[in-house]
Design a protein around this motif. Sequence first.
Motif, short mmCIF file in Angstrom:
data_model
loop_
_atom_site.label_atom_id
_atom_site.label_comp_id
_atom_site.label_asym_id
_atom_site.label_seq_id
_atom_site.Cartn_x
_atom_site.Cartn_y
_atom_site.Cartn_z
N GLN A 122 0.84 -1.20 0.00
CA GLN A 122 0.00 0.00 0.00
C GLN A 122 0.87 1.25 0.00
O GLN A 122 1.96 1.26 0.57
N ALA A 133 1.42 2.20 -8.10
CA ALA A 133 0.36 1.21 -7.85
C ALA A 133 0.11 0.34 -9.07
O ALA A 133 -0.10 -0.87 -8.94
N ALA A 188 -0.35 -2.40 -5.68
CA ALA A 188 -0.67 -1.86 -4.36
C ALA A 188 -1.81 -0.85 -4.47
O ALA A 188 -2.11 -0.34 -5.54
N THR A 189 -2.44 -0.57 -3.33
CA THR A 189 -3.48 0.46 -3.28
C THR A 189 -2.86 1.80 -2.91
O THR A 189 -1.74 1.86 -2.40
N VAL A 190 -3.63 2.87 -3.16
CA VAL A 190 -3.21 4.23 -2.80
C VAL A 190 -4.30 4.86 -1.94
O VAL A 190 -5.46 4.87 -2.33
#
Length: 186
Positions: free
Chosen positions: A110, A156, A161-163
């Motif tokens: 993340q 991302a 990954a998330t932001v």
Amino acid sequence: MKVVVVAGIPGSGSTTVLENALEDLDYVQVNYGDVMLEIAQGKGLVKHRDSMRKLDPDVQKQVQMEAAQEIRKRSRENNIIVDTHCTIKTPNGFLPGLPRWVLEDLQPDQFILIEADGDEILMRRVSDVTRSRDTERLEAINLHQEMNRATAMAYAVFTGATVKIIPNHNQRLDEAVEMMRETLSY
């Protein structure tokens, strides 16, 4: 193991929010800039942190790579929070704080961006006598935050990954800290 990258432009309060949020959480905090500084000082390239961004971009890239390898070693046994900058403003333009080779080593889960209004950041910088920062206009501060958002999304896309964006406004640190704790608890 979970790797979370927390970033914000200078004056956004990202380190302050992070340090307050980590009091009750099972994460080890690693400041990417501190690791880079240790490496650069060990090589005799700089004397203090604020001169890092003025290094030749190729030298900065080499130091970034060595720092990624060092952080990766530390991340094998703990949940890691990497406190860093998505982008570094240099005389030659914006430099990615986490180039491809860094992301390949870190494989973050993340990205969390800490943001504030440009005028809040400007006043924080002016009030901070502990740092030697270049003077910037409000437009440049806003552009830097926009570049961070775009860069975080590019990271991302590359990593999956998330932001998450967490606002950190004046007199509302507790709200930002609580939002950070909730985000890290998932």
